[in-house]
Design a protein around this motif. Structure first.
Motif, PDB file in Angstrom:
ATOM      1  N   ILE A 143      -3.746   5.996  -0.553  1.00 39.45           N
ATOM      2  CA  ILE A 143      -4.477   6.570   0.584  1.00 39.45           C
ATOM      3  C   ILE A 143      -3.686   7.751   1.144  1.00 39.45           C
ATOM      4  O   ILE A 143      -2.468   7.690   1.253  1.00 39.45           O
ATOM      5  CB  ILE A 143      -4.735   5.495   1.672  1.00 39.45           C
ATOM      6  N   LEU A 144      -4.410   8.826   1.409  1.00 39.43           N
ATOM      7  CA  LEU A 144      -3.809  10.022   1.993  1.00 39.43           C
ATOM      8  C   LEU A 144      -4.309  10.148   3.421  1.00 39.43           C
ATOM      9  O   LEU A 144      -5.522  10.105   3.660  1.00 39.43           O
ATOM     10  CB  LEU A 144      -4.302  11.257   1.239  1.00 39.43           C
ATOM     11  N   LEU A 145      -3.386  10.302   4.367  1.00 40.35           N
ATOM     12  CA  LEU A 145      -3.763  10.491   5.765  1.00 40.35           C
ATOM     13  C   LEU A 145      -3.402  11.915   6.157  1.00 40.35           C
ATOM     14  O   LEU A 145      -2.235  12.313   6.065  1.00 40.35           O
ATOM     15  CB  LEU A 145      -3.010   9.495   6.659  1.00 40.35           C
ATOM     16  N   LEU A 146      -4.392  12.692   6.545  1.00 39.75           N
ATOM     17  CA  LEU A 146      -4.172  14.111   6.834  1.00 39.75           C
ATOM     18  C   LEU A 146      -4.585  14.413   8.269  1.00 39.75           C
ATOM     19  O   LEU A 146      -5.741  14.212   8.641  1.00 39.75           O
ATOM     20  CB  LEU A 146      -5.016  14.982   5.896  1.00 39.75           C
ATOM     21  N   LEU A 161       0.829  -1.224   0.000  1.00 38.47           N
ATOM     22  CA  LEU A 161       0.000   0.000   0.000  1.00 38.47           C
ATOM     23  C   LEU A 161       0.862   1.272   0.000  1.00 38.47           C
ATOM     24  O   LEU A 161       1.781   1.402   0.802  1.00 38.47           O
ATOM     25  CB  LEU A 161      -0.896  -0.009   1.247  1.00 38.47           C
ATOM     26  N   ARG A 162       0.554   2.196  -0.906  1.00 42.48           N
ATOM     27  CA  ARG A 162       1.263   3.483  -0.941  1.00 42.48           C
ATOM     28  C   ARG A 162       0.466   4.498  -0.114  1.00 42.48           C
ATOM     29  O   ARG A 162      -0.697   4.762  -0.406  1.00 42.48           O
ATOM     30  CB  ARG A 162       1.422   3.972  -2.379  1.00 42.48           C
ATOM     31  N   VAL A 163       1.129   5.016   0.918  1.00 41.04           N
ATOM     32  CA  VAL A 163       0.468   5.931   1.849  1.00 41.04           C
ATOM     33  C   VAL A 163       1.102   7.308   1.754  1.00 41.04           C
ATOM     34  O   VAL A 163       2.334   7.424   1.726  1.00 41.04           O
ATOM     35  CB  VAL A 163       0.610   5.405   3.306  1.00 41.04           C
ATOM     36  N   GLY A 164       0.298   8.353   1.676  1.00 38.67           N
ATOM     37  CA  GLY A 164       0.806   9.727   1.783  1.00 38.67           C
ATOM     38  C   GLY A 164       0.316  10.300   3.104  1.00 38.67           C
ATOM     39  O   GLY A 164      -0.849  10.120   3.464  1.00 38.67           O
ATOM     40  N   TYR A 165       1.200  10.963   3.834  1.00 42.06           N
ATOM     41  CA  TYR A 165       0.840  11.433   5.185  1.00 42.06           C
ATOM     42  C   TYR A 165       1.167  12.917   5.317  1.00 42.06           C
ATOM     43  O   TYR A 165       2.260  13.351   4.978  1.00 42.06           O
ATOM     44  CB  TYR A 165       1.629  10.616   6.206  1.00 42.06           C
ATOM     45  N   VAL A 166       0.207  13.685   5.794  1.00 46.24           N
ATOM     46  CA  VAL A 166       0.456  15.089   6.105  1.00 46.24           C
ATOM     47  C   VAL A 166       0.312  15.249   7.616  1.00 46.24           C
ATOM     48  O   VAL A 166      -0.781  15.098   8.157  1.00 46.24           O
ATOM     49  CB  VAL A 166      -0.534  16.036   5.373  1.00 46.24           C
ATOM     50  N   PRO A 167       1.438  15.517   8.309  1.00 46.98           N
ATOM     51  CA  PRO A 167       1.389  15.583   9.766  1.00 46.98           C
ATOM     52  C   PRO A 167       0.686  16.840  10.255  1.00 46.98           C
ATOM     53  O   PRO A 167       0.488  17.798   9.497  1.00 46.98           O
ATOM     54  CB  PRO A 167       2.877  15.606  10.156  1.00 46.98           C
ATOM     55  N   GLN A 168       0.336  16.807  11.539  1.00 47.71           N
ATOM     56  CA  GLN A 168      -0.331  17.961  12.145  1.00 47.71           C
ATOM     57  C   GLN A 168       0.622  19.157  12.192  1.00 47.71           C
ATOM     58  O   GLN A 168       0.223  20.285  12.008  1.00 47.71           O
ATOM     59  CB  GLN A 168      -0.758  17.571  13.561  1.00 47.71           C
ATOM     60  N   ARG A 169       1.874  18.857  12.469  1.00 42.68           N
ATOM     61  CA  ARG A 169       2.871  19.931  12.506  1.00 42.68           C
ATOM     62  C   ARG A 169       4.077  19.517  11.693  1.00 42.68           C
ATOM     63  O   ARG A 169       4.400  18.346  11.599  1.00 42.68           O
ATOM     64  CB  ARG A 169       3.330  20.192  13.947  1.00 42.68           C
ATOM     65  N   LEU A 170       4.741  20.524  11.148  1.00 43.69           N
ATOM     66  CA  LEU A 170       5.959  20.249  10.398  1.00 43.69           C
ATOM     67  C   LEU A 170       7.078  19.998  11.403  1.00 43.69           C
ATOM     68  O   LEU A 170       7.301  20.802  12.297  1.00 43.69           O
ATOM     69  CB  LEU A 170       6.282  21.485   9.547  1.00 43.69           C
ATOM     70  N   SER A 171       7.784  18.867  11.269  1.00 44.47           N
ATOM     71  CA  SER A 171       8.751  18.546  12.308  1.00 44.47           C
ATOM     72  C   SER A 171      10.166  19.048  12.005  1.00 44.47           C
ATOM     73  O   SER A 171      11.047  18.904  12.822  1.00 44.47           O
ATOM     74  CB  SER A 171       8.770  17.042  12.572  1.00 44.47           C
ATOM     75  N   ALA A 217      -7.986   7.146  -1.613  1.00 44.00           N
ATOM     76  CA  ALA A 217      -8.843   7.340  -0.449  1.00 44.00           C
ATOM     77  C   ALA A 217      -8.215   8.441   0.407  1.00 44.00           C
ATOM     78  O   ALA A 217      -7.015   8.700   0.312  1.00 44.00           O
ATOM     79  CB  ALA A 217      -8.943   6.048   0.348  1.00 44.00           C
ATOM     80  N   VAL A 218      -9.032   9.104   1.210  1.00 40.74           N
ATOM     81  CA  VAL A 218      -8.536  10.156   2.092  1.00 40.74           C
ATOM     82  C   VAL A 218      -9.096   9.906   3.491  1.00 40.74           C
ATOM     83  O   VAL A 218     -10.299   9.684   3.651  1.00 40.74           O
ATOM     84  CB  VAL A 218      -9.006  11.551   1.614  1.00 40.74           C
TER      85      VAL A 218
END
Ligand SMILES: Nc1ncnc2c1ncn2[C@@H]1O[C@H](COP(=O)(O)OP(=O)(O)OP(=O)(O)O)[C@@H](O)[C@H]1O
Length: 251
Positions: A140-143, A66-76, A172-173
């Motif tokens: 799938i994008l996880l935001l 599975l290819r997952v894209g993730y946008v974190p709550q804060r930039l680390s 999917a989002v």
């Protein structure tokens, strides 16, 4: 086949169980929004879905490869660090130049490629983070609260863009959000979380569910009530049974 499926998922930090017995699956192409009070385990659920935190009980299964894209709550990364947007797109490893340009263009910020990351507005930075998350053509994008700090028109634009990306990429989002009124309209499914799944279903179903109203109130579309909710971390309370969309249409 679901892209990701959690069954009976519990997660603990030390002695404290923040998720208990969560069943949650994501199907190809759907937009799912997770809402819940502060500290209700929303970020933890996203991280468990990605495999960044381990279940203490239950399982999380991901479609193989599975290819997952993730946008974190804060930039680390240190936001005062001098770094252009283009350079940032090449982290952690350099990809083809046109892939970065295409991704930036898709989210409407191709013109920012040579700008310094630290000089971007909140909305511009969110788009750059999103561009980086779509570089690998995710299924799938996880935001995690992607519109935190944006004003209402900025948030509405962002959600429209997410819907557009879902259409273009067919991904999917799954996103965490506090902006219930905007989110409701952009989501196929809403999951209301409070350590466990309180209720879930289409936006209309969740909005009228007693469990949701008990958490968020009925005024101001729930947005202000969310922040006023006093969450005591007692996940032992009982809503009788969990509901899903089908048995709540008549509420
Ligand atoms: N790495 C960690 N170690 C210990 N406790 C943690 C850790 N991460 C989160 N927690 C705790 O777990 C609980 C759930 O946190 P989480 O960030 O998942 O909630 P959330 O619903 O995303 O909250 P918010 O809406 O405030 O972002 C909180 O009480 C938090 O303090």
């Amino acid at each position: 086949m679901s892209l990701i499926a959690a069954e009976g998922l519990s997660v603990s930090y030390g002695d404290s169980e923040v998720l208990s017995g969560v069943d949650f699956a994501v199907e190809p192409g759907e937009i799912v929004t997770i809402v819940g009070p502060n500290g209700s385990g929303k970020s933890t659920l996203l991280r468990a879905l990605m495999g960044a935190v381990a279940p203490s009980r239950g399982t999380v299964r991901r479609k193989p490869g599975l290819r997952v894209g993730y946008v974190p709550q804060r930039l680390s990364i240190e936001s005062t660090l001098p770094m252009t947007v283009r350079r940032f797109m090449d982290l952690p490893r350099r990809g083809p130049r046109d892939a970065a340009e295409t991704a930036l263009g898709r989210v409407g910020v191709a013109h920012l490629a040579e700008r310094q990351l630290r000089g971007l507005s909140g909305g511009q930075l969110q788009r750059v983070l999103l561009a980086r998350a779509i570089l690998n053509a995710p299924e799938i994008l996880l935001l995690d609260e992607p519109t935190q700090g944006l004003d209402q028109p900025g948030s509405a634009d962002f959600y429209r863009m997410i819907e557009g990306l879902r259409g273009d990429l067919g991904c999917a989002v799954v996103m965490v959000s506090h902006e219930l009124h905007v989110v409701m309209s952009a989501s196929d499914r809403v999951v209301c979380l409070n350590g466990h799944v309180c209720c879930q279903g289409t936006p209309a179903v969740v909005r009228s569910a007693p469990e949701y109203r008990a958490l968020f109130g009925t005024g101001t579309h729930g947005a202000l009530a969310l922040y006023r909710h006093d969450h005591d971390h007692d996940h032992g309370h009982d809503h009788g049974h969990d509901h899903d969309a089908d048995d709540r249409e008549s509420v």
